[in-house]
Design an enzyme around this catalytic site. Structure first.
Site, short mmCIF file in Angstrom:
data_model
loop_
_atom_site.label_atom_id
_atom_site.label_comp_id
_atom_site.label_asym_id
_atom_site.label_seq_id
_atom_site.Cartn_x
_atom_site.Cartn_y
_atom_site.Cartn_z
N ARG A 97 1.20 -1.47 -0.38
CA ARG A 97 0.01 0.02 -0.01
C ARG A 97 1.03 1.75 -0.24
NH1 ARG A 97 -5.42 0.76 1.20
NH2 ARG A 97 -5.59 3.17 2.60
N HIS A 124 -6.82 1.53 -6.97
CA HIS A 124 -7.20 0.38 -5.41
C HIS A 124 -8.00 -0.78 -6.02
CE1 HIS A 124 -7.85 0.15 -1.87
NE2 HIS A 124 -8.54 1.08 -1.05
N GLN A 127 -10.13 -2.79 -3.52
CA GLN A 127 -11.21 -2.55 -3.23
C GLN A 127 -12.12 -2.33 -4.25
OE1 GLN A 127 -12.03 -0.57 -0.83
NE2 GLN A 127 -14.07 -1.16 -1.44
N ASP A 215 -16.68 8.82 -2.62
CA ASP A 215 -15.13 8.43 -2.00
C ASP A 215 -15.55 9.44 -1.16
OD1 ASP A 215 -12.55 7.53 -0.77
OD2 ASP A 215 -11.90 7.74 -2.89
N CYS A 255 -16.22 3.11 0.44
CA CYS A 255 -15.20 2.26 0.47
C CYS A 255 -14.35 3.03 1.89
CB CYS A 255 -13.98 2.43 -0.59
SG CYS A 255 -13.42 3.92 -0.67
N ARG A 283 -13.95 -7.14 1.37
CA ARG A 283 -12.64 -6.56 1.21
C ARG A 283 -12.02 -7.72 1.17
NH1 ARG A 283 -9.95 -1.87 1.09
NH2 ARG A 283 -8.17 -3.12 0.74
#
Length: 305
Positions: A97, A124, A127, A215, A255, A283
């Site tokens: 990440r 991402h 996700q 988001d 998310c 997830r």
């Protein structure tokens, strides 16, 4: 060697394969990482990413090792290449990440272990897998006529739009001028056969949509832009009134983490259309499906060689 830096590192068929693996109970998925380590390198903190990945690795019989940013010092203490070559001495996979997508590309280019993108400034993808799994469970991929995203054309939107393109789902994006997608991203979606409409009108984007997504308006690393973004995105909050324009049984996705009263009203994220906690749990399931797929690909390539 298979890496997963972006959703379209999978073909359309492979995406369905990963989602099928993700939908299976953990006990029904082979322990593809039995006796293996998986390095989890975090430059950016995360609640869902760390917990979902650690549990997914354990469910596949592996041993996750969480690595803090100061332990590796990406391109400060050690180069990205030296980091991945060292970790490959101990681990079957490396998941990271990071702030810069280029770090992941350099790590993958070493071809010493599969590299998984847990988030970068460009993408991402894990996700997006969880988002698509949630849409599949709640609506059905083949019954979803359109997915709407309201907000910034950021890494989260980009990965979801690519995932929708691969799944054959049209999408719309409502975004203020100056924050929209690049022509390169739109060309990429077009090359995948994706149908994506971009507008500055949230109502036009949401009307009739089966899923409405958003988001935060200010992502990590953009803190200096927060005041400017609050003004620019002020009319892009997902409110009950906006959700009422979507399909009758539309779901709401985010998310997380969420800022109630900014990108989404509390009545929406905590309301009956919200599937954010199912999405958050997914997830873990999506990570398990992805890692099982990648481990299976690695095993198949090893046998072939």
């Amino acid at each position: 060697m298979r890496h997963f830096l972006a959703v379209d590192d999978l073909s359309a068929d492979e995406l369905r394969w990963v989602l099928d693996l993700s939908a299976r109970p953990a006990a029904a998925v082979p322990a593809a990482l039995e006796g293996s380590g998986v390095a989890l390198v975090f430059e950016k903190a995360s609640n869902r990413t760390r917990n979902s990945m650690e549990m997914a690795v354990r469910q596949l019989g592996g041993h996750p090792v969480y690595i803090r940013p100061e332990e590796v010092g990406m391109d400060v203490r050690e180069t990205a290449e030296d980091i991945v070559r060292t970790l490959a001495c101990y681990h079957a996979m490396i998941a990271a990440r990071v702030y810069r997508h280029g770090h992941l590309e350099r790590m993958a280019a070493c071809e010493v272990a599969p590299v998984v993108n847990l988030l970068s400034d460009d993408a991402h993808p894990c996700q997006a897998l969880a988002d698509l799994l949630t849409i599949s469970q709640c609506i059905g991929l083949d019954r979803t006529e359109r997915v709407a995203f309201v907000g910034d054309a950021n890494n989260v939107w980009r990965s979801l739009a690519i995932g929708c393109a691969l799944a054959g789902i049209p999408s719309t994006l409502a975004v203020p001028s100056g924050y929209g997608p690049s022509s390169e991203t739109l060309d990429r979606l077009g090359a995948l056969g994706g149908e994506c409409t971009v507008t500055d009108d949230p109502a036009a984007a949401v009307v009739g949509a089966d899923a409405v997504c958003t988001d935060v308006w200010t992502s990590m690393g953009q803190e200096d832009e927060q005041a400017e973004r609050l003004v620019a995105f002020g009319a892009y909050q997902v409110t009950p009134e906006l959700m009422s324009l979507a399909a009758d049984d539309a779901i709401f996705l985010h998310c997380l983490p969420a800022h109630r009263g900014e990108e989404v009203a509390a009545e929406v994220i905590d309301g009956p259309a919200s599937r954010v906690w199912q999405q958050a749990e997914n997830r873990m399931h999506a990570a398990r499906g992805l890692l099982a797929f990648l481990a299976g690909q690695a095993a198949a390539q090893g046998e072939a060689s």
